[in-house]
Each structure stands twice: as C-alpha cells, then as structure tokens.
Design a protein around this motif. Sequence first.
Motif, PDB file in Angstrom:
ATOM      1  N   ASN A 156     -29.855 -34.833  -3.094  1.00 12.57           N
ATOM      2  CA  ASN A 156     -30.574 -34.049  -4.101  1.00 12.57           C
ATOM      3  C   ASN A 156     -30.659 -32.573  -3.734  1.00 12.57           C
ATOM      4  OD1 ASN A 156     -31.265 -36.011  -6.085  1.00 12.57           O
ATOM      5  ND2 ASN A 156     -32.722 -36.864  -4.633  1.00 12.57           N
ATOM      6  N   PHE A 157     -30.038 -32.192  -2.619  1.00 12.31           N
ATOM      7  CA  PHE A 157     -30.035 -30.796  -2.186  1.00 12.31           C
ATOM      8  C   PHE A 157     -28.596 -30.306  -2.108  1.00 12.31           C
ATOM      9  CE2 PHE A 157     -33.892 -32.504  -0.083  1.00 12.31           C
ATOM     10  CZ  PHE A 157     -34.836 -31.693  -0.687  1.00 12.31           C
ATOM     11  N   SER A 158     -28.381 -29.093  -2.565  1.00  6.69           N
ATOM     12  CA  SER A 158     -27.059 -28.483  -2.451  1.00  6.69           C
ATOM     13  C   SER A 158     -26.890 -27.962  -1.021  1.00  6.69           C
ATOM     14  CB  SER A 158     -26.924 -27.323  -3.446  1.00  6.69           C
ATOM     15  OG  SER A 158     -27.747 -26.240  -3.035  1.00  6.69           O
ATOM     16  N   PRO A 159     -25.664 -27.703  -0.603  1.00  2.00           N
ATOM     17  CA  PRO A 159     -25.461 -27.130   0.737  1.00  2.00           C
ATOM     18  C   PRO A 159     -26.206 -25.803   0.917  1.00  2.00           C
ATOM     19  CG  PRO A 159     -23.382 -27.974  -0.089  1.00  2.00           C
ATOM     20  CD  PRO A 159     -24.378 -28.081  -1.219  1.00  2.00           C
ATOM     21  N   ARG A 160     -26.242 -25.010  -0.119  1.00  3.34           N
ATOM     22  CA  ARG A 160     -26.956 -23.729  -0.038  1.00  3.34           C
ATOM     23  C   ARG A 160     -28.467 -23.949   0.149  1.00  3.34           C
ATOM     24  NH1 ARG A 160     -26.310 -18.661  -4.169  1.00  3.34           N
ATOM     25  NH2 ARG A 160     -27.496 -17.228  -2.893  1.00  3.34           N
ATOM     26  N   GLU A 161     -29.008 -24.931  -0.558  1.00  4.62           N
ATOM     27  CA  GLU A 161     -30.438 -25.246  -0.391  1.00  4.62           C
ATOM     28  C   GLU A 161     -30.715 -25.761   1.011  1.00  4.62           C
ATOM     29  OE1 GLU A 161     -31.843 -26.546  -4.872  1.00  4.62           O
ATOM     30  OE2 GLU A 161     -30.635 -27.948  -3.703  1.00  4.62           O
ATOM     31  N   LEU A 162     -29.813 -26.586   1.540  1.00  2.00           N
ATOM     32  CA  LEU A 162     -29.985 -27.093   2.903  1.00  2.00           C
ATOM     33  C   LEU A 162     -29.945 -25.960   3.919  1.00  2.00           C
ATOM     34  CD1 LEU A 162     -27.879 -30.364   2.713  1.00  2.00           C
ATOM     35  CD2 LEU A 162     -30.369 -30.191   2.971  1.00  2.00           C
ATOM     36  N   ASP A 163     -29.081 -24.969   3.687  1.00  2.00           N
ATOM     37  CA  ASP A 163     -29.046 -23.790   4.560  1.00  2.00           C
ATOM     38  C   ASP A 163     -30.378 -23.052   4.526  1.00  2.00           C
ATOM     39  OD1 ASP A 163     -26.452 -24.225   5.405  1.00  2.00           O
ATOM     40  OD2 ASP A 163     -25.554 -22.762   4.016  1.00  2.00           O
ATOM     41  N   ALA A 164     -30.924 -22.903   3.329  1.00  2.00           N
ATOM     42  CA  ALA A 164     -32.206 -22.211   3.188  1.00  2.00           C
ATOM     43  C   ALA A 164     -33.333 -22.996   3.862  1.00  2.00           C
ATOM     44  CB  ALA A 164     -32.528 -21.987   1.710  1.00  2.00           C
ATOM     45  N   ILE A 165     -33.317 -24.303   3.706  1.00  2.00           N
ATOM     46  CA  ILE A 165     -34.330 -25.144   4.341  1.00  2.00           C
ATOM     47  C   ILE A 165     -34.206 -25.047   5.859  1.00  2.00           C
ATOM     48  CG2 ILE A 165     -35.086 -27.532   4.711  1.00  2.00           C
ATOM     49  CD1 ILE A 165     -34.279 -28.042   1.727  1.00  2.00           C
ATOM     50  N   ALA A 166     -32.987 -25.112   6.369  1.00  2.00           N
ATOM     51  CA  ALA A 166     -32.757 -25.003   7.813  1.00  2.00           C
ATOM     52  C   ALA A 166     -33.225 -23.650   8.333  1.00  2.00           C
ATOM     53  CB  ALA A 166     -31.278 -25.207   8.135  1.00  2.00           C
ATOM     54  N   PHE A 167     -32.987 -22.587   7.564  1.00  2.00           N
ATOM     55  CA  PHE A 167     -33.445 -21.264   7.963  1.00  2.00           C
ATOM     56  C   PHE A 167     -34.969 -21.229   8.064  1.00  2.00           C
ATOM     57  CE2 PHE A 167     -34.906 -16.965   6.940  1.00  2.00           C
ATOM     58  CZ  PHE A 167     -34.279 -16.243   7.952  1.00  2.00           C
ATOM     59  N   GLY A 168     -35.636 -21.826   7.099  1.00  2.00           N
ATOM     60  CA  GLY A 168     -37.105 -21.876   7.131  1.00  2.00           C
ATOM     61  C   GLY A 168     -37.612 -22.609   8.361  1.00  2.00           C
ATOM     62  N   TYR A 169     -37.001 -23.748   8.663  1.00  2.00           N
ATOM     63  CA  TYR A 169     -37.392 -24.484   9.863  1.00  2.00           C
ATOM     64  C   TYR A 169     -37.126 -23.662  11.126  1.00  2.00           C
ATOM     65  CZ  TYR A 169     -38.277 -29.054   7.671  1.00  2.00           C
ATOM     66  OH  TYR A 169     -38.800 -30.090   6.949  1.00  2.00           O
ATOM     67  N   ALA A 170     -35.996 -22.973  11.151  1.00  2.00           N
ATOM     68  CA  ALA A 170     -35.662 -22.158  12.328  1.00  2.00           C
ATOM     69  C   ALA A 170     -36.724 -21.088  12.565  1.00  2.00           C
ATOM     70  CB  ALA A 170     -34.282 -21.527  12.164  1.00  2.00           C
ATOM     71  N   ARG A 171     -37.180 -20.478  11.499  1.00  2.00           N
ATOM     72  CA  ARG A 171     -38.232 -19.449  11.632  1.00  2.00           C
ATOM     73  C   ARG A 171     -39.528 -20.054  12.159  1.00  2.00           C
ATOM     74  NH1 ARG A 171     -38.140 -14.720  12.423  1.00  2.00           N
ATOM     75  NH2 ARG A 171     -39.933 -14.280  11.155  1.00  2.00           N
ATOM     76  N   LEU A 172     -39.887 -21.222  11.639  1.00  2.00           N
ATOM     77  CA  LEU A 172     -41.106 -21.882  12.108  1.00  2.00           C
ATOM     78  C   LEU A 172     -40.986 -22.261  13.582  1.00  2.00           C
ATOM     79  CD1 LEU A 172     -41.767 -24.058   8.959  1.00  2.00           C
ATOM     80  CD2 LEU A 172     -43.263 -22.239   9.808  1.00  2.00           C
ATOM     81  N   LEU A 173     -39.828 -22.738  13.991  1.00  2.00           N
ATOM     82  CA  LEU A 173     -39.618 -23.081  15.401  1.00  2.00           C
ATOM     83  C   LEU A 173     -39.636 -21.838  16.279  1.00  2.00           C
ATOM     84  CD1 LEU A 173     -36.872 -25.805  14.991  1.00  2.00           C
ATOM     85  CD2 LEU A 173     -39.170 -26.158  15.900  1.00  2.00           C
ATOM     86  N   GLU A 174     -39.071 -20.739  15.786  1.00  2.00           N
ATOM     87  CA  GLU A 174     -39.112 -19.471  16.526  1.00  2.00           C
ATOM     88  C   GLU A 174     -40.543 -19.026  16.772  1.00  2.00           C
ATOM     89  OE1 GLU A 174     -37.101 -15.955  14.951  1.00  2.00           O
ATOM     90  OE2 GLU A 174     -35.348 -17.222  14.610  1.00  2.00           O
ATOM     91  N   GLU A 175     -41.338 -19.082  15.730  1.00  2.00           N
ATOM     92  CA  GLU A 175     -42.736 -18.657  15.847  1.00  2.00           C
ATOM     93  C   GLU A 175     -43.490 -19.539  16.839  1.00  2.00           C
ATOM     94  OE1 GLU A 175     -44.094 -15.914  14.620  1.00  2.00           O
ATOM     95  OE2 GLU A 175     -42.236 -15.376  13.614  1.00  2.00           O
TER      96      GLU A 175
END
Length: 133
Positions: free
Chosen positions: A35-54
């Motif tokens: 139910n997610f496009s590759p572009r949406e998955l990239d955006a979701i992964a980016f959000g998680y990466a930021r949360l993990l960075e913080e």
Amino acid sequence: NLIQDARKVRDIILMVGDVSDIYVTNFGKMMNDGNFSPRELDAIAFGYARLLEEGGALVAELKTVITGGNGLSLSDKERMDAVDQIYTRMLRYRNLTRYYTDKAISVSFLRSQSKGDAARVQALYGKPSERYW
C-alpha cells in the motif's frame, strides 16, 4: 535522587532500543505491505532516520553529562536536572516514533479498506491484542 536518576539513565538507553525496535519491526512490514509506493517508503525511512539520529544525539549528550566530557564540572543537582531533561526529550522521541508509525499504518489500513483488503493489512501488522494503531 541519585538512584532515581540512575533508573532514568537506564530508561533512556532502553527507549533508544524501543525506537530502533519500532523502526525495524514496522518498517520491514511496511516494505512488504504493497500500500506504499517506493517514494513513500523512502520518505518514511527518512523520517525514521531523523528520529534515530535525534535519539542518538540524546545518548551522546547523556554520556557527556555523565562523564563530564564537556570540560565543565556539574554539581549533582545540575547533573540530575540535565538527566531529567534528556529523559523527557527521549520520551518525547519515543512517543513521536510510535505516533509516526501509527499514522503510516493507518494510511495503509485506509488504502486497504478502499481495496477491500483490510484483513490482510490487519494480519500483517499484528494480532488484535498487539494492534496499537
């Protein structure tokens, strides 16, 4: 107070593990969702990466406070106050990660309902007792 702060230090480290676990478990499921496009998955992964960075930055800050690595000597009260602030911020990041995950899963669920595929998405993201979204 020192014992309470020691528990908070432990809890901060455990919350970083929680954030990582939420990411690993749910993002893997999202990649297999459909139910997610590759572009949406990239955006979701980016959000998680930021949360993990913080979260990682907070652990680094905690280490500095505990070891006195910033070159400044802190009183016990200042150190306890700093641990309290880091704990509060880490709690916020963990809760934000859960919220972020819940919203992404909700998008998938809504899309699956319109396709008549809601049962598959419900099964993908856990048993009824595990569903927090």
